[in-house]
Design a protein around this motif. Structure first.
Motif, PDB file in Angstrom:
ATOM      1  N   SER A   1       0.831  -1.214   0.000  1.00 11.01           N
ATOM      2  CA  SER A   1       0.000   0.000   0.000  1.00 11.01           C
ATOM      3  C   SER A   1       0.862   1.259   0.000  1.00 11.01           C
ATOM      4  O   SER A   1       0.514   2.254  -0.644  1.00 11.01           O
ATOM      5  N   GLU A   2       1.990   1.225   0.703  1.00  6.55           N
ATOM      6  CA  GLU A   2       2.902   2.373   0.707  1.00  6.55           C
ATOM      7  C   GLU A   2       3.544   2.566  -0.663  1.00  6.55           C
ATOM      8  O   GLU A   2       3.739   3.693  -1.113  1.00  6.55           O
TER       9      GLU A   2
ATOM     10  N   SER B   1       1.267   4.163  -3.362  1.00  2.00           N
ATOM     11  CA  SER B   1       0.925   5.584  -3.210  1.00  2.00           C
ATOM     12  C   SER B   1       2.056   6.465  -3.745  1.00  2.00           C
ATOM     13  O   SER B   1       2.497   7.394  -3.088  1.00  2.00           O
TER      14      SER B   1
END
Length: 140
Positions: A46-47, A50
């Protein structure tokens, strides 16, 4: 903080060779974007999604990056689990910083990532091998 991945481009001599290999994989895989298959799924996906990129290390130096647009678990033809990194097709040259060999991929913190090479940068028009040599000598 942006999180990236870095990966050795094994058997690749320059950006043109990487571009050619990715075009071949896209045609073979029938996918609109280039991709890279790896065994391990990033726990911090998820990091990375982004705004993270995959930084390619060619011949011991960071050479370019590609935005990571998707991370997906996949099953290979032989039944093994793997991870597909879907990449933006644009190869963005970066400053040639030396990097020691490593296996697989590694996380790369945003503040540790090499800066993009712009057409205004000193040495941007030089051949890659000369740019790397000058960077190793601290002249770029």
């Amino acid at each position: 903080m942006t999180l990236h991945l870095m990966k050795l481009a094994v058997g690749i001599d320059d950006l043109e060779a990487l571009s050619i290999r990715q075009r071949q994989l896209r045609r073979h895989g029938g996918r609109p974007n280039p991709f890279h298959i790896t065994r391990m799924m990033p726990r911090r996906a998820s990091e990375i999604l982004s705004g993270g990129s995959l930084y390619w290390v060619i011949k011991g130096h960071f050479a370019c990056r590609q935005g990571i647009v998707g991370i997906e678990r996949v099953t290979l033809d032989d039944g093994r689990a793997a991870c597909r990194l879907d990449l933006d097709p644009t190869l963005i040259p970066v400053r040639a910083l030396a990097r020691r060999p490593f296996q697989g991929w590694r996380y790369l913190a945003g503040e540790d990532a090499p800066k993009d090479m712009s057409s205004d940068d000193q040495g941007a028009r030089l051949p890659a091998e000369l740019r790397v040599s000058l960077s190793d000598l601290g002249l770029l």
